[in-house]
Design an enzyme around this catalytic site. Structure first.
Site, mmCIF file in Angstrom:
data_model
loop_
_atom_site.group_PDB
_atom_site.id
_atom_site.type_symbol
_atom_site.label_atom_id
_atom_site.label_comp_id
_atom_site.label_asym_id
_atom_site.label_seq_id
_atom_site.Cartn_x
_atom_site.Cartn_y
_atom_site.Cartn_z
ATOM 1 N N SER A 246 0.862 -1.176 0.000
ATOM 2 C CA SER A 246 0.000 0.000 0.000
ATOM 3 C C SER A 246 0.898 1.226 0.000
ATOM 4 O O SER A 246 2.123 1.107 0.055
ATOM 5 C CB SER A 246 -0.888 0.009 1.242
ATOM 6 O OG SER A 246 -0.111 0.391 2.362
ATOM 7 N N LYS A 247 0.256 2.386 -0.029
ATOM 8 C CA LYS A 247 1.027 3.636 -0.090
ATOM 9 C C LYS A 247 1.966 3.796 1.105
ATOM 10 O O LYS A 247 2.945 4.518 1.015
ATOM 11 C CB LYS A 247 0.084 4.829 -0.181
ATOM 12 C CG LYS A 247 -0.472 4.999 -1.577
ATOM 13 C CD LYS A 247 -1.117 6.355 -1.736
ATOM 14 C CE LYS A 247 -1.738 6.485 -3.110
ATOM 15 N NZ LYS A 247 -2.952 7.259 -3.077
ATOM 16 N N ARG A 248 1.615 3.136 2.219
ATOM 17 C CA ARG A 248 2.493 3.200 3.390
ATOM 18 C C ARG A 248 3.899 2.719 3.053
ATOM 19 O O ARG A 248 4.869 3.113 3.677
ATOM 20 C CB ARG A 248 1.959 2.294 4.518
ATOM 21 C CG ARG A 248 0.871 2.886 5.376
ATOM 22 C CD ARG A 248 0.496 1.925 6.488
ATOM 23 N NE ARG A 248 0.179 0.577 5.977
ATOM 24 C CZ ARG A 248 0.949 -0.482 6.145
ATOM 25 N NH1 ARG A 248 2.073 -0.401 6.811
ATOM 26 N NH2 ARG A 248 0.576 -1.648 5.656
ATOM 27 N N GLY A 250 5.487 3.264 0.349
ATOM 28 C CA GLY A 250 6.173 4.114 -0.631
ATOM 29 C C GLY A 250 5.352 4.163 -1.908
ATOM 30 O O GLY A 250 4.171 3.833 -1.910
#
Ligand code: GLU
Length: 485
Positions: A246-248, A250
């Site tokens: 996920s965006k967590r 990167g």
């Protein structure tokens, strides 16, 4: 085995950018037809009008084009096929595979809560399947809203997945699912199966988050009298912490990597290894090699790990294998944008420029790094990297002294690698030190950086005038820093 000519598809929902997971799915489908023949199709699943955007559709096209994953027929827009989705659902109503359900969402909600209170999992109880024709006619005459539900048969639904081998779902675990909503829009599985049949898809290759949809889709194929495709469910992509990417973790958009200086070939190579292995410890491959080595036997079940460090490493490997002539079109605009050169300058200094690219590409992981490392060859306005200063110029006075001696020797030496090396090694010997103790401070003086091509390559690329002046500036800088300290 399916005797039809292979037709596969990538079917993204245009609700965001092109995600690396989507690109991986597209790549595997693309590799499949390049390897085994057939067509790779693109279907934009834009039925969710609230979330689908043209901008996202464009981002998908651009991402695939950047990667070079071209599609073989004009893209299919799922939303344009609404009439066929309805007709297919109606056909199943006519042949008895689906039935009308008049239960309202509120009623279903109450029953769901009651089941939960009894700690039972809720499953539609088929009460509308027991309505008499007279009851149905009356409700229709009254204009009562209704959905169409699929009557899940008894038994088991199973298939031989190309990745997971045999997968079986007991049908009793699957409720009579809706295929058409009361506004006559199709549910996801209905639209997908109707489209896959119309597009004559022979292999559905997608993420394994879709495994639970597959038994329902297989039932729909049977009810529509269509030949089944094969299925391949690719493993999920996780971050280094083992959680779903996920965006967590990167950047997850393909375009972000494009803008970070990743080469399409490296991105493809990296994505190909997320769920596939060519066997052995082979990792760095060109597209032609991947096509050659691709096989569905190499598809893997276990979750793939997205490691951006590995992507950078992979990019470095691809950069170093890319000829200067192929790098120049990527690097030239970046040098121009950085104000380091004009296209005309580079054209004029063509041979020097290509030699520079060949020197820099083997030490860079991204095109941005090439541009960063190229800076000292285009401008005298260089700054000294604090890490380089701390490491190689610890003692300012002593460094200044050694740089002055280096400059003096070089100014009397033929500007040619062997002669310069001999002169500087002699200096080291006279001073009772090693070559490294001369070369390292000199590297910082010439480039400001800790990493550069071999020192004699740097000297050759800079030429005598520029190199000697630059050593002199470093001496002045050290003088001030020594005075300030
Ligand atoms: N639109 C679906 C997705 O993006 C496609 C699933 C499929 O390939 O059938 O996950």
């Amino acid at each position: 085995m399916n005797a039809r000519s292979p037709r596969v598809r990538f079917a993204p929902s245009p609700t965001g950018y092109l995600h690396v997971g989507g690109a991986r799915t597209a790549l595997f489908n693309w590799l499949y037809v390049r390897k085994y023949g057939g067509q790779f199709l693109l279907r934009i699943e834009d039925t969710d009008k609230a979330r689908s955007t043209d901008e996202s559709t464009r981002a998908i096209f651009e991402g695939l084009e950047w990667l070079g994953l071209g599609w073989d027929e004009p893209p299919v827009y799922q939303g344009a096929n609404l009439e066929r989705h309805r007709a297919d659902a109606d056909r199943m109503l006519a042949n008895g595979a689906v039935y009308r359900c008049f239960c309202t969402p509120a009623e279903l909600d109450v029953r769901r809560k009651e089941a939960e209170a009894r700690k039972e999992s809720f499953k539609y109880d088929r009460r509308c399947d027991r309505l008499s024709q007279a009851e149905i006619d009356a409700k229709l005459a009254a204009g009562t809203p209704h959905v169409l539900r699929f009557r899940v048969p008894e038994g088991t639904t199973e298939w031989d997945d190309l990745v997971h081998e045999r997968i079986a779902f007991p049908n009793k675990d699957i409720e009579d699912f809706v295929v058409l909503r009361s506004d006559r829009t199709p549910i996801y599985n209905m639209a997908v199966v109707s489209d896959d049949i119309a597009m004559r898809i022979t292999l559905v290759m997608r993420g394994d988050d879709h495994i639970s949809n597959t038994p329902k889709q297989i039932m729909l194929y049977h009810a529509l009298g269509a030949e089944l495709p094969r299925f391949a469910h690719l493993p999920m992509i996780h971050g280094l912490d083992g959680k779903k990417l996920s965006k967590r973790h990167g950047a997850t958009a393909v375009a972000d990597y494009q803008h970070q200086g990743i080469l399409p070939g490296a991105m493809l190579n990296f994505l190909a290894l997320l769920g596939w292995s060519p066997g052995g410890d082979r990792e760095v491959m060109t597209m032609a090699e991947m096509i050659e080595l691709f096989s569905t036997d190499g598809l893997q079940k276990k979750a793939a790990v997205f490691d951006t460090k590995k992507l950078e490493w992979m990019n470095g490997q691809h950069l170093s294998r890319t000829p200067a002539a192929a790098l120049a079109p990527l690097i030239t605009p970046m040098l121009v944008a950085a104000g380091l050169a004009t296209a005309a300058d580079l054209e004029r200094k063509h041979d020097w420029y290509f030699a520079l690219l060949d020197l820099l590409k083997v030490r860079a992981r991204t095109t941005d790094e090439i541009v960063h490392q190229a800076r000292p060859y285009f401008t005298d306005d260089i700054s000294y990297d604090p890490d380089a200063v701390a490491k190689q110029w610890k003692d300012a006075a002593a460094t200044r002294d050694i740089l002055a001696a280096t400059r003096e020797r070089l100014s009397h030496t033929t500007w040619e690698p062997a002669a310069m090396e001999e002169a500087l090694r002699k200096l080291a010997e006279e001073r009772g030190t090693t070559g490294g103790k001369i070369f390292q401070p000199l590297r910082v003086a010439l480039t400001g950086l800790t990493v550069s091509p071999g020192i004699f390559d740097v000297l050759m690329m800079l030429g005598p005038d520029r190199a000697l002046l630059r050593i002199e500036s470093a001496e002045r800088w050290l003088e001030h820093s020594a005075a300030g300290a």
